[in-house]
Design a protein around this motif. Structure first.
Motif, short mmCIF file in Angstrom:
data_model
loop_
_atom_site.label_atom_id
_atom_site.label_comp_id
_atom_site.label_asym_id
_atom_site.label_seq_id
_atom_site.Cartn_x
_atom_site.Cartn_y
_atom_site.Cartn_z
N ALA A 190 -4.16 -1.09 0.02
CA ALA A 190 -4.76 0.03 -0.71
C ALA A 190 -4.65 1.33 0.08
O ALA A 190 -5.62 2.03 0.31
CB ALA A 190 -6.22 -0.27 -1.05
N GLU A 191 -3.42 1.67 0.45
CA GLU A 191 -3.18 2.90 1.21
C GLU A 191 -2.48 3.97 0.38
O GLU A 191 -2.35 5.12 0.83
CB GLU A 191 -2.35 2.59 2.46
N VAL A 192 -1.99 3.60 -0.80
CA VAL A 192 -1.25 4.57 -1.62
C VAL A 192 -2.17 5.12 -2.71
O VAL A 192 -2.73 4.36 -3.51
CB VAL A 192 -0.01 3.92 -2.26
N ALA A 193 -2.34 6.44 -2.72
CA ALA A 193 -3.19 7.08 -3.72
C ALA A 193 -2.48 7.08 -5.08
O ALA A 193 -1.25 7.08 -5.14
CB ALA A 193 -3.49 8.52 -3.29
N PRO A 194 -3.25 7.06 -6.18
CA PRO A 194 -4.71 7.08 -6.23
C PRO A 194 -5.37 5.69 -6.21
O PRO A 194 -6.58 5.59 -6.19
CB PRO A 194 -5.00 7.77 -7.56
#
Length: 265
Positions: A190-194
């Motif tokens: 869960a490091e890529v936005a959004p």
């Protein structure tokens, strides 16, 4: 038995609204390498050249060299025990929705009924010119790249870099996360936005974060309450089995626990 697994079963049984946020790691056991791994697509195709909406608009034939390889992986892939286990959790009433960053359709193929496709689905293709939509089966006999009847090259209905998450999808994901009492974070750092904001939003609204990943991530120290470290294809079936065992032993969920799924908006 692993005390973390037991604790995770307890919080799931007591949750009135549980979500799963899944990423590429859950599909690795189905034969789809993580794009960013050594054997992934980004090792052979520079995403700046092949995975942006600008690249597709400028040279869709070039981008389809990558998409054709991705398609071959997706066509061969099948749901693994992690996908099947999440579908079973939904059937039993312990999981209300899956929010997936994957485009492989494996959650639906595995039996999940309530899936929010955050980054779209590669099983359908659209024409950017006339907006016609086709299933993969409808264009399977065409040469690569497949074309619309209007003559334009079709684009898979997946979110490329540079494209926005469709506002209704983003709004629904935010609404669901704000309701969650438990969020299962599976196969993603869960490091890529959004999408990276969803675990934090859930935590801010009081959710318990249960992380299932083979390795620790940045989430582990920042947000995770319970870490189940290992392969999702082993952990999720074990979690299902523990919940079934406790139900059989007369250990019901918390009184008043909802087994229906509210639909925000």
């Amino acid at each position: 038995m692993d005390t973390s697994l037991v604790k995770a079963a307890e919080v799931l049984a007591g949750s009135r609204f549980t979500l799963a946020l899944t990423g590429a790691g859950i599909s690795v056991e189905s034969g789809i390498p993580d794009f960013r791994s050594a054997g992934g697509l980004w090792a052979r195709f520079n995403p700046a050249e092949y995975a942006t909406i600008e690249a597709f608009r400028q040279d869709p034939h070039k981008v389809w060299r990558m998409l054709a390889e991705m398609d071959r992986l997706l066509v061969r892939s099948r749901p693994n025990p992690a996908h099947l286990g999440l579908a079973e959790l939904e059937r039993l009433g312990y999981l209300q929705f899956v929010i997936t960053q994957n485009v492989d359709n494996l959650h639906q193929a595995g039996g999940s009924q309530r899936v929010i496709e955050f980054h779209g689905n590669a099983a359908t293709l659209a024409c950017l010119a006339c907006h016609a939509v086709y299933s993969r089966a409808e264009v399977s006999n065409q040469a690569v790249p497949p074309k619309c009847v209007c003559g334009q090259v079709l684009k898979p209905e997946v979110i490329f870099f540079g494209e926005e998450i469709p506002p209704p999808v983003l709004a629904q994901a935010h609404d669901l996360v704000s309701l969650a009492r438990v969020l299962l974070v599976i196969g993603t750092s869960a490091e890529v936005a959004p999408a990276s904001m969803l675990p934090r939003l859930a935590k801010e609204h009081g959710a318990t974060i249960v992380e299932i990943n083979p390795e620790k991530t940045r989430l582990t120290d920042e947000l995770t309450d319970i870490l189940l470290q290992g392969r999702a294809g082993e952990i999720i079936p074990a979690l299902v089995a523990e919940l079934k065992r406790r139900t059989t032993d007369g250990w019901p969920p918390v009184t008043g626990c909802s087994r229906s799924a509210p639909r925000p908006g």
